[in-house]
Design a protein around this motif. Structure first.
Motif, PDB file in Angstrom:
ATOM      1  N   GLY A 222     -17.330  11.609  12.476  1.00 41.89           N
ATOM      2  CA  GLY A 222     -18.298  10.655  13.013  1.00 41.89           C
ATOM      3  C   GLY A 222     -19.397  10.351  12.013  1.00 41.89           C
ATOM      4  N   LEU A 223     -19.886  11.378  11.329  1.00 43.79           N
ATOM      5  CA  LEU A 223     -20.935  11.197  10.326  1.00 43.79           C
ATOM      6  C   LEU A 223     -20.428  10.374   9.147  1.00 43.79           C
ATOM      7  CD1 LEU A 223     -23.829  11.954   9.501  1.00 43.79           C
ATOM      8  CD2 LEU A 223     -22.869  14.021   8.446  1.00 43.79           C
ATOM      9  N   LEU A 224     -19.232  10.689   8.662  1.00 43.39           N
ATOM     10  CA  LEU A 224     -18.668   9.922   7.546  1.00 43.39           C
ATOM     11  C   LEU A 224     -18.444   8.469   7.938  1.00 43.39           C
ATOM     12  CD1 LEU A 224     -16.074  12.471   6.087  1.00 43.39           C
ATOM     13  CD2 LEU A 224     -18.354  11.922   5.205  1.00 43.39           C
ATOM     14  N   ARG A 225     -18.034   8.248   9.173  1.00 46.56           N
ATOM     15  CA  ARG A 225     -17.806   6.880   9.642  1.00 46.56           C
ATOM     16  C   ARG A 225     -19.110   6.113   9.788  1.00 46.56           C
ATOM     17  NH1 ARG A 225     -13.142   8.420  14.082  1.00 46.56           N
ATOM     18  NH2 ARG A 225     -11.398   8.376  12.603  1.00 46.56           N
TER      19      ARG A 225
ATOM     20  N   ASP B  99     -22.242   6.918   8.413  1.00 45.95           N
ATOM     21  CA  ASP B  99     -23.181   6.934   7.291  1.00 45.95           C
ATOM     22  C   ASP B  99     -22.522   6.881   5.928  1.00 45.95           C
ATOM     23  OD1 ASP B  99     -24.966   7.097   9.328  1.00 45.95           O
ATOM     24  OD2 ASP B  99     -25.607   9.138   8.916  1.00 45.95           O
ATOM     25  N   GLY B 100     -21.229   6.667   5.905  1.00 46.09           N
ATOM     26  CA  GLY B 100     -20.546   6.488   4.627  1.00 46.09           C
ATOM     27  C   GLY B 100     -20.255   7.778   3.901  1.00 46.09           C
ATOM     28  N   PRO B 101     -19.724   7.661   2.701  1.00 43.24           N
ATOM     29  CA  PRO B 101     -19.349   8.840   1.938  1.00 43.24           C
ATOM     30  C   PRO B 101     -20.529   9.786   1.712  1.00 43.24           C
ATOM     31  CG  PRO B 101     -18.434   6.885   0.913  1.00 43.24           C
ATOM     32  CD  PRO B 101     -19.384   6.426   1.999  1.00 43.24           C
ATOM     33  N   MET B 102     -20.240  11.082   1.763  1.00 47.10           N
ATOM     34  CA  MET B 102     -21.257  12.091   1.468  1.00 47.10           C
ATOM     35  C   MET B 102     -20.578  13.398   1.095  1.00 47.10           C
ATOM     36  SD  MET B 102     -22.909  12.979   5.203  1.00 47.10           S
ATOM     37  CE  MET B 102     -23.436  11.303   5.424  1.00 47.10           C
ATOM     38  N   THR B 103     -21.324  14.248   0.437  1.00 47.33           N
ATOM     39  CA  THR B 103     -20.822  15.552   0.028  1.00 47.33           C
ATOM     40  C   THR B 103     -20.901  16.529   1.195  1.00 47.33           C
ATOM     41  OG1 THR B 103     -22.995  16.331  -0.664  1.00 47.33           O
ATOM     42  CG2 THR B 103     -21.665  15.151  -2.331  1.00 47.33           C
ATOM     43  N   ALA B 104     -20.248  17.655   1.044  1.00 43.53           N
ATOM     44  CA  ALA B 104     -20.323  18.707   2.063  1.00 43.53           C
ATOM     45  C   ALA B 104     -21.757  19.194   2.207  1.00 43.53           C
ATOM     46  CB  ALA B 104     -19.387  19.857   1.705  1.00 43.53           C
ATOM     47  N   THR B 105     -22.500  19.235   1.110  1.00 45.02           N
ATOM     48  CA  THR B 105     -23.902  19.662   1.148  1.00 45.02           C
ATOM     49  C   THR B 105     -24.737  18.687   1.970  1.00 45.02           C
ATOM     50  OG1 THR B 105     -23.676  20.716  -1.009  1.00 45.02           O
ATOM     51  CG2 THR B 105     -25.912  20.204  -0.281  1.00 45.02           C
TER      52      THR B 105
ATOM     53  N   HIS C  47     -14.036  22.561   6.694  1.00 45.71           N
ATOM     54  CA  HIS C  47     -13.549  21.618   7.700  1.00 45.71           C
ATOM     55  C   HIS C  47     -13.277  20.238   7.106  1.00 45.71           C
ATOM     56  CE1 HIS C  47     -13.502  24.232  11.132  1.00 45.71           C
ATOM     57  NE2 HIS C  47     -14.686  24.713  10.764  1.00 45.71           N
ATOM     58  N   LEU C  48     -13.992  19.845   6.085  1.00 50.06           N
ATOM     59  CA  LEU C  48     -13.677  18.586   5.396  1.00 50.06           C
ATOM     60  C   LEU C  48     -12.311  18.686   4.708  1.00 50.06           C
ATOM     61  CD1 LEU C  48     -17.196  17.715   4.000  1.00 50.06           C
ATOM     62  CD2 LEU C  48     -15.818  16.248   5.517  1.00 50.06           C
ATOM     63  N   ARG C  49     -12.016  19.835   4.119  1.00 47.60           N
ATOM     64  CA  ARG C  49     -10.690  20.025   3.505  1.00 47.60           C
ATOM     65  C   ARG C  49      -9.590  19.990   4.564  1.00 47.60           C
ATOM     66  NH1 ARG C  49     -13.541  23.962   0.783  1.00 47.60           N
ATOM     67  NH2 ARG C  49     -12.434  25.634   1.875  1.00 47.60           N
ATOM     68  N   GLN C  50      -9.854  20.569   5.738  1.00 51.69           N
ATOM     69  CA  GLN C  50      -8.875  20.510   6.825  1.00 51.69           C
ATOM     70  C   GLN C  50      -8.668  19.074   7.288  1.00 51.69           C
ATOM     71  OE1 GLN C  50      -6.905  23.112   8.126  1.00 51.69           O
ATOM     72  NE2 GLN C  50      -7.678  23.892   6.183  1.00 51.69           N
ATOM     73  N   LEU C  51      -9.751  18.323   7.396  1.00 51.12           N
ATOM     74  CA  LEU C  51      -9.640  16.907   7.772  1.00 51.12           C
ATOM     75  C   LEU C  51      -8.819  16.146   6.741  1.00 51.12           C
ATOM     76  CD1 LEU C  51     -13.267  16.375   9.066  1.00 51.12           C
ATOM     77  CD2 LEU C  51     -11.181  16.180  10.447  1.00 51.12           C
ATOM     78  N   ALA C  52      -8.999  16.462   5.476  1.00 56.12           N
ATOM     79  CA  ALA C  52      -8.220  15.803   4.417  1.00 56.12           C
ATOM     80  C   ALA C  52      -6.744  16.185   4.518  1.00 56.12           C
ATOM     81  CB  ALA C  52      -8.773  16.178   3.051  1.00 56.12           C
ATOM     82  N   LYS C  53      -6.477  17.430   4.831  1.00 57.18           N
ATOM     83  CA  LYS C  53      -5.089  17.908   4.961  1.00 57.18           C
ATOM     84  C   LYS C  53      -4.309  17.076   5.990  1.00 57.18           C
ATOM     85  CE  LYS C  53      -2.589  22.083   6.377  1.00 57.18           C
ATOM     86  NZ  LYS C  53      -2.734  23.497   6.748  1.00 57.18           N
TER      87      LYS C  53
ATOM     88  N   PRO D  91     -18.077  13.543  -3.176  1.00 52.64           N
ATOM     89  CA  PRO D  91     -18.236  13.071  -1.793  1.00 52.64           C
ATOM     90  C   PRO D  91     -16.897  12.862  -1.076  1.00 52.64           C
ATOM     91  CG  PRO D  91     -18.737  11.312  -3.345  1.00 52.64           C
ATOM     92  CD  PRO D  91     -18.434  12.539  -4.154  1.00 52.64           C
ATOM     93  N   TRP D  92     -17.008  12.852   0.226  1.00 52.08           N
ATOM     94  CA  TRP D  92     -15.878  12.609   1.120  1.00 52.08           C
ATOM     95  C   TRP D  92     -16.126  11.306   1.866  1.00 52.08           C
ATOM     96  CZ3 TRP D  92     -11.826  16.033   1.426  1.00 52.08           C
ATOM     97  CH2 TRP D  92     -12.026  17.300   0.882  1.00 52.08           C
ATOM     98  N   ARG D  93     -15.050  10.666   2.314  1.00 51.69           N
ATOM     99  CA  ARG D  93     -15.165   9.510   3.195  1.00 51.69           C
ATOM    100  C   ARG D  93     -14.086   9.608   4.263  1.00 51.69           C
ATOM    101  NH1 ARG D  93     -12.150   4.284   2.723  1.00 51.69           N
ATOM    102  NH2 ARG D  93     -10.275   4.807   1.588  1.00 51.69           N
ATOM    103  N   ALA D  94     -14.342   8.981   5.397  1.00 50.86           N
ATOM    104  CA  ALA D  94     -13.341   8.900   6.468  1.00 50.86           C
ATOM    105  C   ALA D  94     -12.277   7.898   6.036  1.00 50.86           C
ATOM    106  CB  ALA D  94     -13.999   8.451   7.766  1.00 50.86           C
ATOM    107  N   THR D  95     -11.034   8.168   6.370  1.00 52.48           N
ATOM    108  CA  THR D  95      -9.952   7.255   5.999  1.00 52.48           C
ATOM    109  C   THR D  95      -9.801   6.099   6.981  1.00 52.48           C
ATOM    110  OG1 THR D  95      -8.362   8.671   7.135  1.00 52.48           O
ATOM    111  CG2 THR D  95      -8.630   9.016   4.761  1.00 52.48           C
ATOM    112  N   THR D  96     -10.348   6.257   8.192  1.00 51.62           N
ATOM    113  CA  THR D  96     -10.281   5.195   9.194  1.00 51.62           C
ATOM    114  C   THR D  96     -11.607   5.137   9.951  1.00 51.62           C
ATOM    115  OG1 THR D  96      -9.411   6.649  10.921  1.00 51.62           O
ATOM    116  CG2 THR D  96      -7.784   5.484   9.568  1.00 51.62           C
ATOM    117  N   ARG D  97     -11.824   4.030  10.661  1.00 52.05           N
ATOM    118  CA  ARG D  97     -13.035   3.878  11.462  1.00 52.05           C
ATOM    119  C   ARG D  97     -12.893   4.484  12.851  1.00 52.05           C
ATOM    120  NH1 ARG D  97     -14.309  -2.400  10.720  1.00 52.05           N
ATOM    121  NH2 ARG D  97     -13.426  -2.547   8.650  1.00 52.05           N
ATOM    122  N   TYR D  98     -11.670   4.557  13.356  1.00 57.45           N
ATOM    123  CA  TYR D  98     -11.431   5.034  14.722  1.00 57.45           C
ATOM    124  C   TYR D  98     -10.209   5.930  14.750  1.00 57.45           C
ATOM    125  CZ  TYR D  98     -14.423   1.048  15.678  1.00 57.45           C
ATOM    126  OH  TYR D  98     -15.469   0.161  15.651  1.00 57.45           O
TER     127      TYR D  98
END
Length: 194
Positions: A27-30, A32-38, A54-60, A76-83
């Motif tokens: 939800g945060l990545l969607r 507020d855009g890309p961001m680091t784990a920090t 958990h970001l690595r698990q989401l990527a998996k 940084p990480w980003r969400a691959t989809t909006r929904y």
């Protein structure tokens, strides 16, 4: 730009997504855009190793991915989809258990969003207090009519999709608003009348 949506179709992926922190991270990545784990850890009041895991698990499972950072050290990480969506129509017990688990996590997050809003509602400007809030409507519809109504609501909300991805398209005075949809049947199905 992320794809519009991903549909979850297997129990393993449903269970992987059914974690409160993972859902909050996506939800945060969607929003507020890309961001680091920090950065995510600071925004969610969590610790960096936990968010990183958990970001690595989401990527998996295809929910998040790495993107180029401002410098070589930034990751940084980003969400691959909006929904994210899933069907709840399987008779397979494993699939039913996975969707039940995910639906329970989603409901708990929705309740938390509402409680967070109520905690600050008194400090909101009058115009926003009048525009926001809670309500419900009782309808008598068939399953097909309910599906059609949900699709119509989805189309209405999709009119604002561009504003999520493109901050320049947001009008002055706008702000993020979480629209929560729940269609909860009550009582038995009416018998057929001949």
């Amino acid at each position: 730009m992320p794809e519009r949506s991903i549909k979850l179709t297997d129990p393993r992926t449903l269970r992987a997504y059914a974690h409160p922190l993972r859902m909050r991270l996506i939800g945060l990545l969607r929003s507020d855009g890309p961001m680091t784990a920090t950065q995510a850890a600071a925004r969610l009041d969590d610790n960096v190793p936990n968010c990183s895991f958990h970001l690595r698990q989401l990527a998996k499972y295809g929910f998040a991915e790495r993107v180029a950072g401002a410098d070589a050290r930034e990751r940084p990480w980003r969400a691959t989809t909006r929904y994210t969506s899933w069907d709840d129509d399987s008779d397979d017990p494993v699939m039913k258990a996975a969707t039940d688990q995910l639906n329970n996590v989603v409901l708990a997050l929705y309740v938390q969003y509402a409680q967070d809003y109520l905690a600050v509602r008194g400090d909101e400007p009058v115009e926003w207090r009048a525009a926001a809030g809670f309500g419900d409507t009782l309808l008598h519809v068939t399953a097909g009519e309910l599906r059609e109504l949900t699709e119509e609501v989805d189309k209405l909300l999709a009119r604002y999709d561009e504003r999520v991805a493109d901050p320049a398209s947001r009008p002055p005075g706008s702000r993020p608003v979480k629209i929560i949809q729940m269609a909860v049947p009550r009582g038995p199905v009416n018998p057929q009348v001949h």
